[in-house]
Design a protein around this motif. Structure first.
Motif, PDB file in Angstrom:
ATOM      1  N   THR A  77      57.922 -42.032  12.628  1.00  0.00           N
ATOM      2  CA  THR A  77      58.459 -42.001  11.329  1.00  0.00           C
ATOM      3  C   THR A  77      57.082 -42.596  10.492  1.00  0.00           C
ATOM      4  O   THR A  77      56.028 -42.644  11.143  1.00  0.00           O
ATOM      5  CB  THR A  77      59.406 -43.243  11.458  1.00  0.00           C
ATOM      6  OG1 THR A  77      58.759 -44.399  11.636  1.00  0.00           O
ATOM      7  CG2 THR A  77      60.741 -42.728  12.037  1.00  0.00           C
ATOM      8  N   GLY A  78      57.247 -42.401   9.345  1.00  0.00           N
ATOM      9  CA  GLY A  78      56.274 -42.790   8.434  1.00  0.00           C
ATOM     10  C   GLY A  78      55.039 -42.012   8.527  1.00  0.00           C
ATOM     11  O   GLY A  78      54.985 -40.550   8.531  1.00  0.00           O
ATOM     12  N   VAL A  79      53.907 -42.419   8.352  1.00  0.00           N
ATOM     13  CA  VAL A  79      52.639 -41.865   8.518  1.00  0.00           C
ATOM     14  C   VAL A  79      52.314 -41.104   9.778  1.00  0.00           C
ATOM     15  O   VAL A  79      51.895 -39.918   9.610  1.00  0.00           O
ATOM     16  CB  VAL A  79      51.457 -42.826   8.172  1.00  0.00           C
ATOM     17  CG1 VAL A  79      50.073 -42.219   8.213  1.00  0.00           C
ATOM     18  CG2 VAL A  79      51.600 -43.492   6.658  1.00  0.00           C
ATOM     19  N   LYS A  80      52.675 -41.708  10.769  1.00  0.00           N
ATOM     20  CA  LYS A  80      52.334 -40.788  12.072  1.00  0.00           C
ATOM     21  C   LYS A  80      53.373 -39.844  12.108  1.00  0.00           C
ATOM     22  O   LYS A  80      52.666 -38.667  12.632  1.00  0.00           O
ATOM     23  CB  LYS A  80      52.966 -42.108  13.412  1.00  0.00           C
ATOM     24  CG  LYS A  80      52.466 -41.362  14.593  1.00  0.00           C
ATOM     25  CD  LYS A  80      52.933 -42.734  15.713  1.00  0.00           C
ATOM     26  CE  LYS A  80      52.686 -42.145  16.929  1.00  0.00           C
ATOM     27  NZ  LYS A  80      52.879 -43.118  18.078  1.00  0.00           N
ATOM     28  N   THR A 127      51.352 -32.443  10.196  1.00  0.00           N
ATOM     29  CA  THR A 127      50.206 -31.758   9.849  1.00  0.00           C
ATOM     30  C   THR A 127      49.520 -31.002  11.037  1.00  0.00           C
ATOM     31  O   THR A 127      48.992 -29.820  10.856  1.00  0.00           O
ATOM     32  CB  THR A 127      49.103 -32.797   9.332  1.00  0.00           C
ATOM     33  OG1 THR A 127      50.046 -33.259   8.206  1.00  0.00           O
ATOM     34  CG2 THR A 127      47.994 -31.894   8.630  1.00  0.00           C
ATOM     35  N   VAL A 128      49.517 -31.709  12.081  1.00  0.00           N
ATOM     36  CA  VAL A 128      48.673 -31.246  13.229  1.00  0.00           C
ATOM     37  C   VAL A 128      49.373 -29.942  13.697  1.00  0.00           C
ATOM     38  O   VAL A 128      48.843 -28.680  13.864  1.00  0.00           O
ATOM     39  CB  VAL A 128      48.493 -32.283  14.394  1.00  0.00           C
ATOM     40  CG1 VAL A 128      47.946 -31.613  15.735  1.00  0.00           C
ATOM     41  CG2 VAL A 128      47.616 -33.364  14.098  1.00  0.00           C
ATOM     42  N   TYR A 129      50.833 -29.953  13.938  1.00  0.00           N
ATOM     43  CA  TYR A 129      51.693 -29.040  14.319  1.00  0.00           C
ATOM     44  C   TYR A 129      51.332 -27.728  13.224  1.00  0.00           C
ATOM     45  O   TYR A 129      51.341 -26.708  13.487  1.00  0.00           O
ATOM     46  CB  TYR A 129      53.077 -29.357  14.332  1.00  0.00           C
ATOM     47  CG  TYR A 129      53.181 -30.257  15.196  1.00  0.00           C
ATOM     48  CD1 TYR A 129      52.666 -30.495  16.702  1.00  0.00           C
ATOM     49  CD2 TYR A 129      54.514 -31.405  15.174  1.00  0.00           C
ATOM     50  CE1 TYR A 129      52.797 -31.276  17.633  1.00  0.00           C
ATOM     51  CE2 TYR A 129      54.837 -32.152  16.109  1.00  0.00           C
ATOM     52  CZ  TYR A 129      53.900 -32.420  17.364  1.00  0.00           C
ATOM     53  OH  TYR A 129      54.183 -33.243  18.316  1.00  0.00           O
ATOM     54  N   GLY A 177      50.025 -24.082  14.010  1.00  0.00           N
ATOM     55  CA  GLY A 177      50.793 -22.730  13.629  1.00  0.00           C
ATOM     56  C   GLY A 177      50.073 -21.910  12.767  1.00  0.00           C
ATOM     57  O   GLY A 177      49.948 -20.622  13.102  1.00  0.00           O
ATOM     58  N   LEU A 178      49.216 -22.376  11.814  1.00  0.00           N
ATOM     59  CA  LEU A 178      48.346 -21.414  11.152  1.00  0.00           C
ATOM     60  C   LEU A 178      47.187 -20.661  12.026  1.00  0.00           C
ATOM     61  O   LEU A 178      46.923 -19.794  11.876  1.00  0.00           O
ATOM     62  CB  LEU A 178      47.698 -22.236  10.070  1.00  0.00           C
ATOM     63  CG  LEU A 178      48.578 -22.641   8.814  1.00  0.00           C
ATOM     64  CD1 LEU A 178      47.609 -23.674   7.912  1.00  0.00           C
ATOM     65  CD2 LEU A 178      49.107 -21.380   8.059  1.00  0.00           C
ATOM     66  N   ARG A 179      46.714 -21.654  12.916  1.00  0.00           N
ATOM     67  CA  ARG A 179      46.122 -20.873  13.932  1.00  0.00           C
ATOM     68  C   ARG A 179      46.211 -20.150  14.949  1.00  0.00           C
ATOM     69  O   ARG A 179      45.748 -18.777  14.947  1.00  0.00           O
ATOM     70  CB  ARG A 179      45.116 -22.104  14.837  1.00  0.00           C
ATOM     71  CG  ARG A 179      44.032 -22.919  14.194  1.00  0.00           C
ATOM     72  CD  ARG A 179      43.617 -23.816  15.234  1.00  0.00           C
ATOM     73  NE  ARG A 179      42.591 -24.656  14.549  1.00  0.00           N
ATOM     74  CZ  ARG A 179      42.153 -25.848  14.953  1.00  0.00           C
ATOM     75  NH1 ARG A 179      42.884 -26.497  15.878  1.00  0.00           N
ATOM     76  NH2 ARG A 179      41.411 -26.756  14.129  1.00  0.00           N
TER      77      ARG A 179
END
Length: 128
Positions: free
Chosen positions: A12-15, A21-23, A27-29
């Motif tokens: 939850t939260g920032v984590k 964001t990492v996922y 996905g973009l890569r």
């Protein structure tokens, strides 16, 4: 609300934002690595960026023109995700699988048509 009530265990939260964001970057890569259409549209975006800042256009016209190209990439990402899920389900032909892929492709076509219309309208209106 507790995690057990949310239906999805995890951060939850920032984590959670960091993990998301990492996922997203993964996905973009993956899209760039495995989808030729994404690579082509990224090249199109780079060309479009050079063009809109080279041309004498109002800022809102630039935003509209670049926004439509970004929209094409977004729709292509969604279409690629649909195709990956359909392909994951199985290699056999199924009417619904074909329909899902066709509708995803149609969405890309509509986004490309909208981008083309926007670019033509602004350029004709501005330079004709």
């Amino acid at each position: 609300m507790t995690e057990s009530r949310q239906g999805k265990p995890g951060s939850t939260g920032v984590k959670r934002v960091i993990k998301a964001t990492v996922y997203s970057i993964q996905g973009l890569r993956a899209a760039f690595k495995y989808e030729a259409a994404i690579r082509q549209e990224c090249i199109l975006l780079m060309i479009a960026m050079v063009l809109v800042f080279w041309l004498d256009l109002a800022m809102l016209e630039r935003i509209a023109m670049l926004g439509t190209v970004v929209l094409v990439i977004i729709v292509e990402l969604l279409n690629s995700a649909i195709e990956a899920v359909v392909d994951r389900v199985g290699p056999e032909r199924h009417e619904l699988s074909g329909r899902a892929k066709d509708i995803g492709s149609a969405a890309v076509f509509v986004a490309l048509s909208f981008a083309g219309f926007t670019w033509l309208y602004i350029l004709i209106h501005h330079y004709w």
